[in-house]
Enzyme design. Structure first.
Site, PDB file in Angstrom:
ATOM      1  N   ASP A 140      20.074   1.163 -30.276  1.00 14.67           N
ATOM      2  CA  ASP A 140      21.029  -0.257 -29.933  1.00 14.67           C
ATOM      3  C   ASP A 140      20.246  -1.478 -30.374  1.00 14.67           C
ATOM      4  OD1 ASP A 140      23.018   1.702 -28.592  1.00 14.67           O
ATOM      5  OD2 ASP A 140      22.213   1.309 -26.876  1.00 14.67           O
TER       6      ASP A 140
ATOM      7  N   ASP B   7      21.885   6.320 -22.938  1.00 11.99           N
ATOM      8  CA  ASP B   7      21.282   4.919 -22.982  1.00 11.99           C
ATOM      9  C   ASP B   7      20.396   5.117 -21.784  1.00 11.99           C
ATOM     10  OD1 ASP B   7      22.807   3.677 -24.982  1.00 11.99           O
ATOM     11  OD2 ASP B   7      24.387   3.345 -23.540  1.00 11.99           O
TER      12      ASP B   7
END
Length: 161
Positions: A136, A117
């Site tokens: 995501d 991330d």
């Protein structure tokens, strides 16, 4: 199902390309943070061993492989379900987003042991401590699209009179 396949492929390529860029070109794992347009858009390296927001995070290999299996199972289930629905572009594109995003995060778990991330956005005096990635966003948008486009031709989901 062609639109779902193309959408999944493009989503997967964008996700893996962006991760390769921040990990290997920008060397974000070593640098940890790059302010791009503070506070609105920044790069913050985070390795997520759990699900959203680090939920169920653990270092155990069993959890890693359980999450890989879960993501693959959900992706396969969505693909199969959508293939049996009436051919609607929005629904199939949404399925492609969800499947492409899920596969992107699966590749991370297999390759790195965690999901990479790196996108961090804040606004209006509120500081967001979380990071996310292209996969995501695609998973969220795909799930929302599936909900919005899964009704009948009139947009109704309930078949009762």
């Amino acid at each position: 199902m062609r639109i779902a396949l193309w959408t999944a492929g493009i989503t997967l390529a964008l996700d893996q390309g962006s991760k390769a860029w921040v990990i290997h070109v920008l060397d974000l794992p070593r640098r940890l943070a790059i302010d791009v347009v503070p506070p609105f858009f920044n790069l913050r390296m985070a390795w997520n061993t759990g699900v959203n927001f680090g939920l169920f995070a653990g270092d155990a290999a069993a959890m890693r492989w359980a999450l890989v299996a879960l993501a693959l199972g959900i992706a396969a289930g969505v693909w199969l379900w959508v293939s049996r629905q009436p051919p609607r572009r929005g629904l199939r594109a949404s399925a492609g987003l969800l499947v492409g995003g899920a596969l992107g995060n699966v590749i991370d778990r297999v390759q790195y042991g965690a999901v990479a991330d790196f996108i961090n956005m804040s606004c209006c005096g509120l500081t967001n401590p979380f990071a996310f990635n292209v996969a995501d966003v695609a998973i969220f948008a795909g799930a929302l699209g599936i909900v919005l486009f899964s009704g009948d031709a009139d947009g109704k989901t309930d078949k009762t009179p």
